[in-house]
Design an enzyme around this catalytic site. Structure first.
Site, PDB file in Angstrom:
ATOM      1  N   MET A 168      46.366  -7.645  -5.739  1.00  0.00           N
ATOM      2  CA  MET A 168      47.342  -5.925  -7.379  1.00  0.00           C
ATOM      3  C   MET A 168      46.984  -4.995  -6.804  1.00  0.00           C
ATOM      4  O   MET A 168      46.261  -4.443  -6.424  1.00  0.00           O
ATOM      5  CB  MET A 168      45.710  -5.833  -8.215  1.00  0.00           C
ATOM      6  CG  MET A 168      45.985  -5.961  -9.542  1.00  0.00           C
ATOM      7  SD  MET A 168      45.161  -3.551  -9.556  1.00  0.00           S
ATOM      8  CE  MET A 168      43.738  -4.249 -10.798  1.00  0.00           C
ATOM      9  N   ASP A 217      39.351  -7.887 -15.536  1.00  0.00           N
ATOM     10  CA  ASP A 217      38.388  -6.774 -15.297  1.00  0.00           C
ATOM     11  C   ASP A 217      36.628  -7.027 -16.147  1.00  0.00           C
ATOM     12  O   ASP A 217      36.768  -7.060 -16.989  1.00  0.00           O
ATOM     13  CB  ASP A 217      38.411  -5.265 -15.907  1.00  0.00           C
ATOM     14  CG  ASP A 217      39.798  -4.604 -14.551  1.00  0.00           C
ATOM     15  OD1 ASP A 217      40.583  -5.939 -13.279  1.00  0.00           O
ATOM     16  OD2 ASP A 217      40.220  -3.846 -15.181  1.00  0.00           O
ATOM     17  N   GLU A 267      46.926  -3.521 -19.586  1.00  0.00           N
ATOM     18  CA  GLU A 267      45.611  -3.800 -19.519  1.00  0.00           C
ATOM     19  C   GLU A 267      45.006  -2.297 -21.715  1.00  0.00           C
ATOM     20  O   GLU A 267      45.282  -1.278 -21.102  1.00  0.00           O
ATOM     21  CB  GLU A 267      44.812  -3.082 -18.792  1.00  0.00           C
ATOM     22  CG  GLU A 267      42.669  -2.728 -18.911  1.00  0.00           C
ATOM     23  CD  GLU A 267      43.191  -2.257 -17.634  1.00  0.00           C
ATOM     24  OE1 GLU A 267      42.961  -2.282 -16.127  1.00  0.00           O
ATOM     25  OE2 GLU A 267      41.470  -1.589 -17.648  1.00  0.00           O
ATOM     26  N   LYS A 289      42.647  -0.747 -24.511  1.00  0.00           N
ATOM     27  CA  LYS A 289      41.021   0.381 -23.928  1.00  0.00           C
ATOM     28  C   LYS A 289      41.479   0.837 -25.759  1.00  0.00           C
ATOM     29  O   LYS A 289      42.127   1.571 -25.667  1.00  0.00           O
ATOM     30  CB  LYS A 289      40.934   1.347 -22.972  1.00  0.00           C
ATOM     31  CG  LYS A 289      39.849   1.759 -23.766  1.00  0.00           C
ATOM     32  CD  LYS A 289      39.618   2.246 -21.883  1.00  0.00           C
ATOM     33  CE  LYS A 289      38.648   3.429 -21.927  1.00  0.00           C
ATOM     34  NZ  LYS A 289      38.202   4.396 -20.277  1.00  0.00           N
ATOM     35  N   ASP A 311      44.551   6.323  -5.253  1.00  0.00           N
ATOM     36  CA  ASP A 311      43.303   6.063  -4.035  1.00  0.00           C
ATOM     37  C   ASP A 311      43.410   5.606  -2.838  1.00  0.00           C
ATOM     38  O   ASP A 311      42.487   5.765  -2.241  1.00  0.00           O
ATOM     39  CB  ASP A 311      42.443   4.536  -4.647  1.00  0.00           C
ATOM     40  CG  ASP A 311      42.554   4.690  -6.629  1.00  0.00           C
ATOM     41  OD1 ASP A 311      41.955   5.421  -7.143  1.00  0.00           O
ATOM     42  OD2 ASP A 311      42.743   3.259  -6.706  1.00  0.00           O
ATOM     43  N   HIS A 316      36.147  -2.773 -23.000  1.00  0.00           N
ATOM     44  CA  HIS A 316      36.724  -2.418 -23.818  1.00  0.00           C
ATOM     45  C   HIS A 316      37.243  -2.851 -24.627  1.00  0.00           C
ATOM     46  O   HIS A 316      37.469  -2.397 -25.901  1.00  0.00           O
ATOM     47  CB  HIS A 316      38.608  -2.451 -23.097  1.00  0.00           C
ATOM     48  CG  HIS A 316      38.549  -1.636 -21.338  1.00  0.00           C
ATOM     49  ND1 HIS A 316      39.867  -1.344 -20.924  1.00  0.00           N
ATOM     50  CD2 HIS A 316      37.970  -0.926 -21.274  1.00  0.00           C
ATOM     51  CE1 HIS A 316      39.553  -0.669 -20.129  1.00  0.00           C
ATOM     52  NE2 HIS A 316      38.126  -0.019 -19.569  1.00  0.00           N
ATOM     53  N   ASP A 320      30.743   0.730 -17.283  1.00  0.00           N
ATOM     54  CA  ASP A 320      31.600  -0.421 -17.266  1.00  0.00           C
ATOM     55  C   ASP A 320      30.278  -0.385 -15.806  1.00  0.00           C
ATOM     56  O   ASP A 320      30.529  -0.481 -14.492  1.00  0.00           O
ATOM     57  CB  ASP A 320      32.336   0.934 -15.756  1.00  0.00           C
ATOM     58  CG  ASP A 320      33.887   0.748 -16.958  1.00  0.00           C
ATOM     59  OD1 ASP A 320      34.615   0.422 -17.192  1.00  0.00           O
ATOM     60  OD2 ASP A 320      34.814   2.578 -16.328  1.00  0.00           O
ATOM     61  N   GLU A 378      39.546  -6.301 -20.244  1.00  0.00           N
ATOM     62  CA  GLU A 378      38.407  -5.739 -19.429  1.00  0.00           C
ATOM     63  C   GLU A 378      37.003  -5.594 -20.733  1.00  0.00           C
ATOM     64  O   GLU A 378      36.992  -5.456 -21.879  1.00  0.00           O
ATOM     65  CB  GLU A 378      38.581  -4.269 -19.139  1.00  0.00           C
ATOM     66  CG  GLU A 378      37.520  -3.434 -18.382  1.00  0.00           C
ATOM     67  CD  GLU A 378      37.634  -2.116 -18.397  1.00  0.00           C
ATOM     68  OE1 GLU A 378      38.177  -1.941 -17.121  1.00  0.00           O
ATOM     69  OE2 GLU A 378      35.999  -1.741 -18.653  1.00  0.00           O
ATOM     70  N   HIS A 425      44.748   2.353  -7.059  1.00  0.00           N
ATOM     71  CA  HIS A 425      45.975   2.726  -7.496  1.00  0.00           C
ATOM     72  C   HIS A 425      46.793   3.859  -6.352  1.00  0.00           C
ATOM     73  O   HIS A 425      46.137   4.150  -5.314  1.00  0.00           O
ATOM     74  CB  HIS A 425      45.341   3.867  -8.172  1.00  0.00           C
ATOM     75  CG  HIS A 425      44.952   3.458  -9.521  1.00  0.00           C
ATOM     76  ND1 HIS A 425      42.796   3.713  -9.626  1.00  0.00           N
ATOM     77  CD2 HIS A 425      44.692   3.541 -10.933  1.00  0.00           C
ATOM     78  CE1 HIS A 425      42.430   3.333 -10.748  1.00  0.00           C
ATOM     79  NE2 HIS A 425      43.433   3.000 -11.863  1.00  0.00           N
ATOM     80  N   ASP A 469      35.775  -3.958 -12.188  1.00  0.00           N
ATOM     81  CA  ASP A 469      36.205  -3.316 -12.501  1.00  0.00           C
ATOM     82  C   ASP A 469      34.905  -2.632 -13.175  1.00  0.00           C
ATOM     83  O   ASP A 469      34.768  -2.614 -14.422  1.00  0.00           O
ATOM     84  CB  ASP A 469      37.091  -2.494 -13.406  1.00  0.00           C
ATOM     85  CG  ASP A 469      37.721  -1.235 -13.602  1.00  0.00           C
ATOM     86  OD1 ASP A 469      37.317  -0.622 -12.823  1.00  0.00           O
ATOM     87  OD2 ASP A 469      38.593  -1.302 -14.098  1.00  0.00           O
ATOM     88  N   ASP A 471      32.794   4.212 -22.037  1.00  0.00           N
ATOM     89  CA  ASP A 471      33.018   3.199 -21.019  1.00  0.00           C
ATOM     90  C   ASP A 471      31.731   3.328 -19.793  1.00  0.00           C
ATOM     91  O   ASP A 471      32.186   4.169 -19.246  1.00  0.00           O
ATOM     92  CB  ASP A 471      34.621   4.031 -21.051  1.00  0.00           C
ATOM     93  CG  ASP A 471      34.523   2.591 -20.179  1.00  0.00           C
ATOM     94  OD1 ASP A 471      34.436   1.368 -19.747  1.00  0.00           O
ATOM     95  OD2 ASP A 471      36.212   3.335 -19.113  1.00  0.00           O
TER      96      ASP A 471
HETATM   97  C1  GLT Z   1      39.838   3.544 -14.868  1.00  0.00           C
HETATM   98  C2  GLT Z   1      40.117   2.472 -15.628  1.00  0.00           C
HETATM   99  C3  GLT Z   1      40.260   0.723 -16.294  1.00  0.00           C
HETATM  100  C4  GLT Z   1      41.296   0.429 -15.282  1.00  0.00           C
HETATM  101  C5  GLT Z   1      41.846   1.553 -14.282  1.00  0.00           C
HETATM  102  C6  GLT Z   1      43.220   0.718 -13.912  1.00  0.00           C
HETATM  103  S1  GLT Z   1      40.948   2.113 -14.047  1.00  0.00           S
HETATM  104  O1  GLT Z   1      38.891   3.423 -14.194  1.00  0.00           O
HETATM  105  O2  GLT Z   1      38.453   2.591 -16.389  1.00  0.00           O
HETATM  106  O3  GLT Z   1      39.870   0.079 -16.708  1.00  0.00           O
HETATM  107  O4  GLT Z   1      41.329  -0.674 -14.795  1.00  0.00           O
HETATM  108  O5  GLT Z   1      44.093   1.453 -14.149  1.00  0.00           O
HETATM  109 MN    MN Z   2      39.614  -1.762 -16.087  1.00  0.00          MN
HETATM  110 MN    MN Z   3      36.437   0.380 -18.338  1.00  0.00          MN
END
Ligand code: GLT
Ligand code: MN
Ligand code: MN
Length: 394
Positions: A89, A252, A188, A190, A58, A227, A264, A224, A55, A294, A262
């Site tokens: 990206m 992702d 993306e 979510k 970041d 998500h 991750d 993702e 980002h 991700d 979430d």
């Molecule tokens: C954030 C989010 C991710 C996104 C990123 C891109 S940032 O951590 O949870 O799923 O892909 O903005």
């Molecule tokens: Mn993501």
């Molecule tokens: Mn996520």
């Protein structure tokens, strides 16, 4: 036996925000010291990644002066050159700053919406300067806790207007072209978190929305794992729909328990079987974009364990890729698949596009319906073979 060493052709990437995550959560303070972007690039090179994504903030803090920005970017470029790590990206942080508390492109405040465009144009410039070919839009704050004060129709129009504006910005600056070459956008989805509900909450919703844009050829998706899984949906089916439409611009990879926050997690950490079918799909169709992890290391990790986490994501992918090759070469599995999809050719005349005579012949045909209903499928046998393949006893 294959060796599971990551190579550039695998296109494994991580975000600065992933391996650089310092382990803050809503209940606790950071547990790891912050690494600089340069240190993160070196960490990624050490574990064997191909690329790094970021980002805007970041890399460049939101309140950096122009000269600070230039110094940060040149140090970062040097780290990329020293390590061979690439930037496939980039994206915009439109969720951390308090200005975005009610969203960015869908904020009720026109000043925030304009600021979101301003910030994204600068961030696109930065991404392009560092070589990014995919620009991700994750609308984490584009949503509501209550629908009392925000009109979902208006919000949808604002989001569409913003993407149309930014597509023109990309064209105007020669970053991308209307035939879809050059810089492309990947949306993306979510379902929730950090907002109570996020607009366009699934990959399927994004695919429908894309067709309403002025330049749909420039816009695809970045699904993702976590998500769709949070919402209890089948991620692979969403990925397949995106692939079918030529819209799988990025992906992702991580893992996630259904119905949880979430999480991750490291790729393959929760549901290995789903991860296997996903890897098999990506490899079978020949997806050639980034395999972006991700994901975040557990909060219990120190940086040695963060490296183990990153290596684990890539290693699990490569092991599953080998398992997919085994699946495709396994004669017992292939015989069952042949049985499942067997075709004696008797329906050939009814296949394909509509013709009036074909429809008439099909309407007149007499089917042996009880026989159709008697036919079982050996999915139990097949699935058990998959389980045994994954457990390493085949
Ligand atoms: C954030 C989010 C991710 C996104 C990123 C891109 S940032 O951590 O949870 O799923 O892909 O903005
Ligand atoms: Mn993501
Ligand atoms: Mn996520």
């Amino acid at each position: 036996m294959a060796n599971y060493t990551p190579k550039p052709e695998h296109k494994f990437t991580f975000g600065l925000w992933t391996v650089g995550n310092i382990g803050r959560d809503p209940f606790g303070e950071p547990v790891r010291p912050a690494l600089s972007p340069v240190e993160i690039v070196h960490l990624l090179a050490e574990v064997g990644a191909w690329g790094v994504n970021f980002h805007d903030n970041d890399l460049v803090p939101i309140d950096a002066t122009p000269s600070q920005r230039d110094k940060i970017v040149s140090d970062f470029k040097k780290a990329l050159a020293d390590t061979g790590i690439v930037v496939p990206m980039a994206t915009t942080n439109l969720f951390s700053d308090p200005a975005f508390r009610d969203g960015a492109f869908t904020s009720n405040d026109p000043k925030v919406r304009a600021y979101a465009l301003h910030k994204t144009m600068h961030a696109i410039d930065l991404g392009v300067e560092l070589g990014a070919k995919i620009y991700v839009f994750w609308g984490g704050r584009e949503g509501t806790e209550t629908d009392a004060g925000k009109n979902p129709l208006e919000a949808g129009k604002w989001f569409r207007e913003a993407l149309n504006f930014l597509s023109e910005y990309v064209l105007d600056n020669g970053y991308g072209a209307a035939d879809g070459s050059g810089l492309k956008f990947a949306l993306e989805a979510k379902p929730n978190e950090p907002r109570g509900d996020i607009y366009l909450s699934t990959t399927g919703a994004m695919l429908g929305f894309i067709e309403t844009l002025d330049h749909p050829e420039m816009v695809g998706v970045n699904p993702e794992v976590a998500h769709e899984t949070m919402a209890g949906l089948n991620f692979l089916h969403h990925v397949a729909q995106a692939w079918d439409r030529g819209k799988l611009f990025h992906i992702d990879l991580n893992d996630q328990g259904i119905g949880r926050y979430d999480q991750d997690f490291r790729f393959g950490a929760v549901n290995l079987k789903s991860a296997f079918f996903l890897v098999k799909f990506l490899e079978d169709v020949g997806y050639d974009g980034s395999r972006h992890f991700d994901a975040h290391a557990y909060r219990t990790a120190d940086y040695e364990d963060v490296k183990a986490f990153a290596r684990g994501c890539m290693r699990t992918y490569l092991i599953l890729k080998e398992k997919a090759e085994q699946f495709n070469a396994d004669s017992e599995i292939q015989a069952l698949l042949a049985e499942i999809t067997a075709d004696d050719g008797s329906m050939d005349g009814f296949k394909g596009a509509y013709l009036a005579e074909k429809a008439a012949a099909l309407k007149a045909y007499t089917f042996d319906r009880p026989a159709l209903g008697r036919r079982g499928q050996p999915y139990e046998r097949l699935d058990q073979l998959v389980v045994e393949l994954l457990l390493g006893v085949r």
